[in-house]
Design a protein around this motif. Sequence first.
Motif, mmCIF file in Angstrom:
data_model
loop_
_atom_site.group_PDB
_atom_site.id
_atom_site.type_symbol
_atom_site.label_atom_id
_atom_site.label_comp_id
_atom_site.label_asym_id
_atom_site.label_seq_id
_atom_site.Cartn_x
_atom_site.Cartn_y
_atom_site.Cartn_z
ATOM 1 N N GLY A 657 14.666 80.057 7.807
ATOM 2 C CA GLY A 657 14.554 80.083 9.259
ATOM 3 C C GLY A 657 13.894 78.843 9.826
ATOM 4 N N ARG A 658 13.957 77.737 9.115
ATOM 5 C CA ARG A 658 13.368 76.492 9.599
ATOM 6 C C ARG A 658 14.478 75.572 10.133
ATOM 7 N N LEU A 659 14.215 74.954 11.290
ATOM 8 C CA LEU A 659 15.174 74.048 11.941
ATOM 9 C C LEU A 659 14.556 72.658 12.051
ATOM 10 N N LEU A 660 15.321 71.636 11.649
ATOM 11 C CA LEU A 660 14.847 70.254 11.760
ATOM 12 C C LEU A 660 15.912 69.452 12.502
ATOM 13 N N VAL A 661 15.458 68.642 13.484
ATOM 14 C CA VAL A 661 16.349 67.778 14.256
ATOM 15 C C VAL A 661 15.849 66.342 14.130
ATOM 16 N N PHE A 662 16.732 65.413 13.783
ATOM 17 C CA PHE A 662 16.352 63.997 13.652
ATOM 18 C C PHE A 662 17.561 63.121 13.948
ATOM 19 N N PRO A 663 17.394 61.797 14.171
ATOM 20 C CA PRO A 663 18.525 60.910 14.515
ATOM 21 C C PRO A 663 19.519 60.789 13.351
ATOM 22 N N LEU A 664 20.799 60.841 13.671
ATOM 23 C CA LEU A 664 21.844 60.661 12.647
ATOM 24 C C LEU A 664 21.756 59.276 12.014
ATOM 25 N N ALA A 665 21.278 58.277 12.763
ATOM 26 C CA ALA A 665 21.187 56.904 12.261
ATOM 27 C C ALA A 665 20.277 56.800 11.041
ATOM 28 N N ASP A 666 19.415 57.847 10.798
ATOM 29 C CA ASP A 666 18.525 57.818 9.633
ATOM 30 C C ASP A 666 19.256 58.114 8.328
ATOM 31 N N LEU A 667 20.506 58.598 8.432
ATOM 32 C CA LEU A 667 21.286 58.877 7.225
ATOM 33 C C LEU A 667 22.215 57.710 6.913
ATOM 34 N N PRO A 668 22.454 57.424 5.640
ATOM 35 C CA PRO A 668 23.326 56.285 5.284
ATOM 36 C C PRO A 668 24.811 56.645 5.449
ATOM 37 N N GLU A 669 25.626 55.585 5.579
ATOM 38 C CA GLU A 669 27.086 55.744 5.536
ATOM 39 C C GLU A 669 27.554 55.329 4.150
ATOM 40 N N LEU A 670 28.161 56.271 3.421
ATOM 41 C CA LEU A 670 28.601 56.021 2.057
ATOM 42 C C LEU A 670 30.052 56.453 1.881
ATOM 43 N N ALA A 671 30.673 55.920 0.835
ATOM 44 C CA ALA A 671 32.015 56.371 0.482
ATOM 45 C C ALA A 671 31.944 57.577 -0.446
ATOM 46 N N ARG A 672 30.897 57.656 -1.231
ATOM 47 C CA ARG A 672 30.660 58.785 -2.138
ATOM 48 C C ARG A 672 29.216 58.734 -2.592
ATOM 49 N N GLY A 673 28.711 59.826 -3.163
ATOM 50 C CA GLY A 673 27.353 59.831 -3.677
ATOM 51 C C GLY A 673 26.635 61.136 -3.377
ATOM 52 N N LYS A 674 25.304 61.092 -3.513
ATOM 53 C CA LYS A 674 24.455 62.264 -3.265
ATOM 54 C C LYS A 674 23.926 62.263 -1.846
ATOM 55 N N GLY A 675 23.666 61.061 -1.341
ATOM 56 C CA GLY A 675 23.124 60.953 0.003
ATOM 57 C C GLY A 675 21.606 60.981 0.013
ATOM 58 N N ASN A 676 21.026 61.011 1.190
ATOM 59 C CA ASN A 676 19.569 61.079 1.374
ATOM 60 C C ASN A 676 19.169 62.490 1.792
ATOM 61 N N LYS A 677 17.866 62.762 1.643
ATOM 62 C CA LYS A 677 17.370 64.105 1.972
ATOM 63 C C LYS A 677 17.459 64.343 3.469
ATOM 64 N N ILE A 678 18.032 65.469 3.831
ATOM 65 C CA ILE A 678 18.141 65.874 5.241
ATOM 66 C C ILE A 678 16.978 66.781 5.610
ATOM 67 N N LEU A 679 16.853 67.882 4.849
ATOM 68 C CA LEU A 679 15.792 68.871 5.088
ATOM 69 C C LEU A 679 15.183 69.225 3.745
ATOM 70 N N SER A 680 13.879 69.294 3.682
ATOM 71 C CA SER A 680 13.189 69.480 2.408
ATOM 72 C C SER A 680 13.272 70.935 1.953
ATOM 73 N N VAL A 681 13.835 71.124 0.757
ATOM 74 C CA VAL A 681 13.900 72.439 0.119
ATOM 75 C C VAL A 681 13.468 72.246 -1.329
ATOM 76 N N PRO A 682 12.514 72.994 -1.827
ATOM 77 C CA PRO A 682 12.076 72.838 -3.226
ATOM 78 C C PRO A 682 13.255 73.019 -4.179
ATOM 79 N N SER A 683 13.408 72.101 -5.132
ATOM 80 C CA SER A 683 14.564 72.144 -6.038
ATOM 81 C C SER A 683 14.560 73.409 -6.892
ATOM 82 N N ALA A 684 13.389 73.893 -7.259
ATOM 83 C CA ALA A 684 13.328 75.115 -8.069
ATOM 84 C C ALA A 684 13.885 76.302 -7.297
ATOM 85 N N ARG A 685 13.594 76.353 -5.994
ATOM 86 C CA ARG A 685 14.094 77.463 -5.183
ATOM 87 C C ARG A 685 15.606 77.332 -4.952
#
Length: 753
Positions: A657-685
């Motif tokens: 139930g958590r909402l995060l809003v940030f500028p789209l310009a903070d994300l990279p433009e890629l042809a393929r890959g994993k990308g950058n973190k959008i919203l923090s979620v523990p990897s174990a969870r």
Amino acid sequence: MSDMPMLPEEDESVSLRDYAEKAYLDYSMYVILDRALPNVGDGLKPVQRRIIYAMSELGLKASAKYKKSARTVGDVIGKFHPHGDSAAYEAMVLMAQPFSYRYPLVDGQGNWGSADDPKSFAAMRYTESRLTAYADALLGELGQGTVDWVPNFDGTMDEPSVLPAQVPNVLLNGTTGIAVGMATDIPPHNLREVVSATIRLLEYPKSTLDELCEHIQAPDFPTQAEIITPRDEIKAFYRSGRGSIKMRAHWRKEDGAIIVDALPHQVSGAKVLEQIAAQMQAKKLPLVNDLRDESDHENPTRLVIVPKSNRVDIDALMLHLFATTDLERSYRINLNLIGNNGRPGVKSLDAILREWLEFRTETVRRRLQYRLEKVLKRLHLLEGYLIAYLNIDEVIHIIRTEDKPKPVLMQRFGLSDAQAEAVLELKLRNLAKLEEMKIRGEQDELEKEREQLELTLGSTARMRTLIKKELLAVAEQFGDERSSPLVAREEAKAFSEKELMSTEPITVVLSEKGWIRAAKGHDIDPTSLSYKAGDNFNLAAAGRSNQSAILIDSTGRAYTLPTHNLPSARGQGEPVTGRISPPPGVGFKALLLGDERQKILLASDAGYGFVTELGHLMAKNKAGKAILNLPNGSEVLPPAQVPPGDDLLVAAVSTEGRLLVFPLADLPELARGKGNKILSVPSARVKSREEMVKGIAVLTQESRLVLHAGKRHLTLKVSELDHYRGERGRRGSKLPRGLQNVDYLVAEHPDAT
């Protein structure tokens, strides 16, 4: 040469191998030297040279009356060229066609063919011909000792081995020919440009090819079509002697139609229309509605192409026609000719001009030497005439009284044999007319001419000046502006099958069990369609029939499907696995349809993502291609479309139930890959699927964000999202109670259709 096989004589025997080898070698050399290749001096093949010479012998100068072509051909094959009359006549026709020769050598009267059908000329018994004025530039100095003469085929008369051309005709009219083991393809050029380059080389013998190409920019064909080969490529084939050149038809827009008013060299307008019509009949050119040939006497070339509608991109249509018809044609370049040494060879442009200048210098030297000998001979005779005039009574007495007056005259007055012979051959009335002043006047004129001739022959600078002056005179008389413009154009590109399709609105529908179909229009409710038992609606996307559908599976691989041949939505479709090959057991998480430049936000529910274009997702093979790298335990989220505009925002919501809003310009433009973190979620969870990103959306400043949680929903304007704004990769802020278990979120744009 002692090991060269000889032809058998009387009882001498030669092996069949040696005899055949010798015979074929002789034949090859004959074809190369005496039939197929032009000479650097006059730029003519033997048959052409013999036609021009035979016409001059018949008195068919440009000022003479026309004479039946059969008369000329008869003289050519009877006296100089013992081959078929049709071959000789066709060579003659070619030299008379202004659309074949840049500077025609024969002036024809009657039907000499047309640009549309060069072979449609009348028989030689109907046509008449004479030489053009330009032909005099090749023949003008023929009787002045300028060239060598050789016996004709039966030894009964002589013919010139080469014509004393005053300009480099080998470049001006060009030629094509196929010999044994070699060929020639020399394009025509502009007279003024070639003369300018020749003079440059004459004045500066060390001029480079690049410097000569400042004058000769490209070949110049007898058509107004455009030469589109880049200058660097043109210089390259001028340097090596081999290459190719492209010509493209000239066209313009007129009242919504395409008017083609100039075709490439030797291209038939009728054939071009046939090629376009064939595409139309095969339904491979739906953009064209009609074709017309409006060529007439005033407009020799006028092809009309009528597009389907005014929405057709005419420039793109013409690029397609250039790529698929003779509206654009390539011409082979092979500067292969017989040099001054009598040997064939492929030469560079500067080498050809240098050899021609050597030929021209020698021709002019021989002409001057020939004239000097004539002048000296005449001066010698005038000296004898003057002696005879001054002693006229005694001369007459000797002639009357002596049985053999010639030796007496020679002894008495110190005359030479030629002088005495000339005095004796004078008629009595001419002796009476001999006047000292006239003789001395002619002597003075000839002495001045002799002095000038000797000065020119003895001075390289004077010789160059004379050649330059004569070159400029020919350029002034016959020169004209460039016919074929040199233009930089976009490369021709044929339409793909997809581009030629109709662009109807469609909706592509995919079921849960992987059955795909396409419905016409966008006002389709995919859930209301009929599905097989146990199957239901899964994904849908709206677009156009010339766009490709992109499927993204649960492993992050993307697959591309053409939509124009998908089964109709009236049925239940077909298994998508018949068209693509995904790994066994995977499901499809996204179906996209749109322009290749359309941007989307691609993300995993582990909270990582990037911006990409649909074009980057398109795969050529059935196995697709990996696009999104998924962290362990994560899955693909439905992609979010990126709307046009500035100051775009990303909204991401988690299962907590958590909402995060940030500028789209903070994300990279890629042809393929994993990308950058959008919203923090523990990897174990994420691995245990206890917490993950539930959905993403991209907002403009005018958009509204709609959150759906069960039967409840919350609509927020961008101005109401300040509480949830933060840096990319943070945990986000809690949503109000009752909306924390979000099922999905939607971005509503005010300009959405």
